[in-house]
Design a protein around this motif. Sequence first.
Motif, mmCIF file in Angstrom:
data_model
loop_
_atom_site.group_PDB
_atom_site.id
_atom_site.type_symbol
_atom_site.label_atom_id
_atom_site.label_comp_id
_atom_site.label_asym_id
_atom_site.label_seq_id
_atom_site.Cartn_x
_atom_site.Cartn_y
_atom_site.Cartn_z
ATOM 1 N N ALA A 170 -3.473 44.708 64.428
ATOM 2 C CA ALA A 170 -3.487 43.456 63.746
ATOM 3 C C ALA A 170 -5.211 43.589 63.000
ATOM 4 C CB ALA A 170 -3.430 42.281 64.556
ATOM 5 N N ARG A 171 -5.817 44.345 63.625
ATOM 6 C CA ARG A 171 -7.399 44.602 63.098
ATOM 7 C C ARG A 171 -7.822 43.222 63.398
ATOM 8 N NH1 ARG A 171 -7.176 48.686 58.040
ATOM 9 N NH2 ARG A 171 -7.004 50.569 59.450
ATOM 10 N N PRO A 172 -7.830 42.697 64.617
ATOM 11 C CA PRO A 172 -8.273 41.158 64.750
ATOM 12 C C PRO A 172 -9.713 41.022 64.904
ATOM 13 C CG PRO A 172 -7.571 42.328 67.001
ATOM 14 C CD PRO A 172 -7.533 43.179 65.948
ATOM 15 N N LYS A 173 -10.233 39.776 64.786
ATOM 16 C CA LYS A 173 -11.570 39.516 65.206
ATOM 17 C C LYS A 173 -11.830 39.214 66.525
ATOM 18 C CE LYS A 173 -12.286 37.339 60.675
ATOM 19 N NZ LYS A 173 -12.462 36.233 59.606
ATOM 20 N N VAL A 174 -10.915 38.877 67.311
ATOM 21 C CA VAL A 174 -11.214 38.457 68.524
ATOM 22 C C VAL A 174 -9.855 38.782 69.465
ATOM 23 C CG1 VAL A 174 -10.525 36.034 68.578
ATOM 24 C CG2 VAL A 174 -11.574 36.878 70.606
ATOM 25 N N ILE A 175 -9.820 39.492 70.672
ATOM 26 C CA ILE A 175 -8.530 39.888 71.383
ATOM 27 C C ILE A 175 -8.416 39.052 72.518
ATOM 28 C CG2 ILE A 175 -7.039 41.498 72.334
ATOM 29 C CD1 ILE A 175 -8.210 43.568 70.554
ATOM 30 N N LEU A 176 -7.508 38.112 72.915
ATOM 31 C CA LEU A 176 -7.371 37.569 74.186
ATOM 32 C C LEU A 176 -6.592 38.207 74.907
ATOM 33 C CD1 LEU A 176 -6.651 33.929 72.729
ATOM 34 C CD2 LEU A 176 -8.670 35.057 73.313
ATOM 35 N N LEU A 177 -6.843 39.066 76.113
ATOM 36 C CA LEU A 177 -6.202 39.910 76.966
ATOM 37 C C LEU A 177 -5.786 38.797 78.236
ATOM 38 C CD1 LEU A 177 -8.466 43.015 76.742
ATOM 39 C CD2 LEU A 177 -6.231 42.646 75.426
ATOM 40 N N ASP A 178 -4.486 38.979 78.407
ATOM 41 C CA ASP A 178 -3.915 37.979 79.864
ATOM 42 C C ASP A 178 -3.582 38.966 80.717
ATOM 43 O OD1 ASP A 178 -2.818 36.311 81.541
ATOM 44 O OD2 ASP A 178 -1.816 35.220 80.067
ATOM 45 N N GLU A 179 -4.510 39.277 81.869
ATOM 46 C CA GLU A 179 -4.409 39.939 83.003
ATOM 47 C C GLU A 179 -3.930 41.500 82.455
ATOM 48 O OE1 GLU A 179 -2.891 38.803 86.660
ATOM 49 O OE2 GLU A 179 -2.787 36.539 85.941
ATOM 50 N N PRO A 180 -4.834 42.199 81.725
ATOM 51 C CA PRO A 180 -4.477 43.411 81.326
ATOM 52 C C PRO A 180 -4.296 44.475 82.631
ATOM 53 C CG PRO A 180 -6.625 43.274 80.941
ATOM 54 C CD PRO A 180 -6.140 41.970 81.430
ATOM 55 N N GLY A 181 -4.980 44.210 83.665
ATOM 56 C CA GLY A 181 -4.928 45.040 84.869
ATOM 57 C C GLY A 181 -3.708 44.943 85.626
ATOM 58 N N ALA A 182 -2.840 43.753 85.467
ATOM 59 C CA ALA A 182 -1.815 43.516 86.403
ATOM 60 C C ALA A 182 -0.748 44.621 86.357
ATOM 61 C CB ALA A 182 -1.118 42.227 86.082
ATOM 62 N N GLY A 183 -0.481 45.088 87.624
ATOM 63 C CA GLY A 183 0.801 46.103 87.654
ATOM 64 C C GLY A 183 0.386 47.535 87.337
ATOM 65 N N VAL A 184 -0.846 47.805 87.041
ATOM 66 C CA VAL A 184 -1.490 49.080 86.657
ATOM 67 C C VAL A 184 -1.879 49.988 87.721
ATOM 68 C CG1 VAL A 184 -2.814 50.093 84.992
ATOM 69 C CG2 VAL A 184 -1.829 47.977 84.181
ATOM 70 N N ASN A 185 -1.472 51.008 87.871
ATOM 71 C CA ASN A 185 -2.129 51.956 88.905
ATOM 72 C C ASN A 185 -3.382 52.255 88.679
ATOM 73 O OD1 ASN A 185 -2.635 54.629 87.769
ATOM 74 N ND2 ASN A 185 -0.373 54.575 86.939
ATOM 75 N N PRO A 186 -4.168 52.358 89.792
ATOM 76 C CA PRO A 186 -5.625 52.593 89.473
ATOM 77 C C PRO A 186 -6.294 53.673 88.469
ATOM 78 C CG PRO A 186 -5.041 52.461 91.997
ATOM 79 C CD PRO A 186 -3.676 52.713 91.003
ATOM 80 N N THR A 187 -5.646 54.741 88.479
ATOM 81 C CA THR A 187 -5.879 55.725 87.384
ATOM 82 C C THR A 187 -5.821 55.300 85.919
ATOM 83 O OG1 THR A 187 -5.275 57.590 89.044
ATOM 84 C CG2 THR A 187 -5.673 58.110 86.589
ATOM 85 N N LEU A 188 -4.727 54.553 85.906
ATOM 86 C CA LEU A 188 -4.473 54.121 84.329
ATOM 87 C C LEU A 188 -5.476 52.860 84.111
ATOM 88 C CD1 LEU A 188 -2.945 54.572 81.768
ATOM 89 C CD2 LEU A 188 -1.029 53.190 82.548
ATOM 90 N N LEU A 189 -5.734 52.130 85.346
ATOM 91 C CA LEU A 189 -6.406 51.037 85.080
ATOM 92 C C LEU A 189 -8.206 51.314 84.699
ATOM 93 C CD1 LEU A 189 -6.671 47.810 85.552
ATOM 94 C CD2 LEU A 189 -7.428 48.335 87.942
#
Length: 259
Positions: A170-189
């Motif tokens: 979307a080529r935004p001006k601001v991105i609101l990230l809601d818990e991007p790390g939830a459920g992500v393994n440590p390496t991918l995090l």
Amino acid sequence: MSEPLIVLESLSKSFGGLQAVNDCSFEIASGSITGLIGPNGAGKTTVFNMIAGALKPTSGRVRFEGEDVTGLPTHVLFHRGIVRTFQIPHEFGGLTVLENLLVVPADQPGEGLYWTWFTPGAVRRREFEIREQALETLDFLKLSHLRDELARNLSGGQKKLLELGRAMMARPKVILLDEPGAGVNPTLLAELADMIRRLNTEVGYTICLIEHNMDMIARLCDPVIVIAEGRVLAEGHIDEIRQNKQVLDAYLGETEEVA
């Protein structure tokens, strides 16, 4: 400090007798990665929903680039440059990873019958541009090898990356990230955190993220805003937040990671 891109002025939201957000005021500076933390039920996601237009506040104002955008619907704010992701990814499971990205951009003349019939050249050029953008996005996210995979078959972490990619399209001006790390393994995090930083430093996106992983917050965010019981409890650098007694009291019984 950069000029504020988003300003919340005494924002409140109630659901019947429940006061989810109560006189909440803070700013998101242009070019920043701002962290939004707080105990479960503090009102963080409700704040995001009001910024993004999914909820109308009971009172207060949301200003974006100096303009009052309070209560404007999500699709209007999307076109103005406010894009959010979700804790649970909202991918199109029956489409491929590449197709999930191709459908995002709004200015696609091929969606209109007139342009398809009378300006096929313009339609083909725009489709080529969008495809190139999508391929570059997949390369950035290290998902190119999954371009033809159905989105429903991705792992939880890969779906988080795809969600981020859809926001990028979307080529935004601001991105609101809601818990991007939830459920992500440590390496991918760790990879995800690096991508978020690169989007900020290399591409120039302003980012605000809700996150419970304090290591990720410490690695990425300045400032950090603490919300408790629907209002701002503290704001500052993560080192200051970790020493704030009110913050520690708010998290007591919730998590020890802030200490």
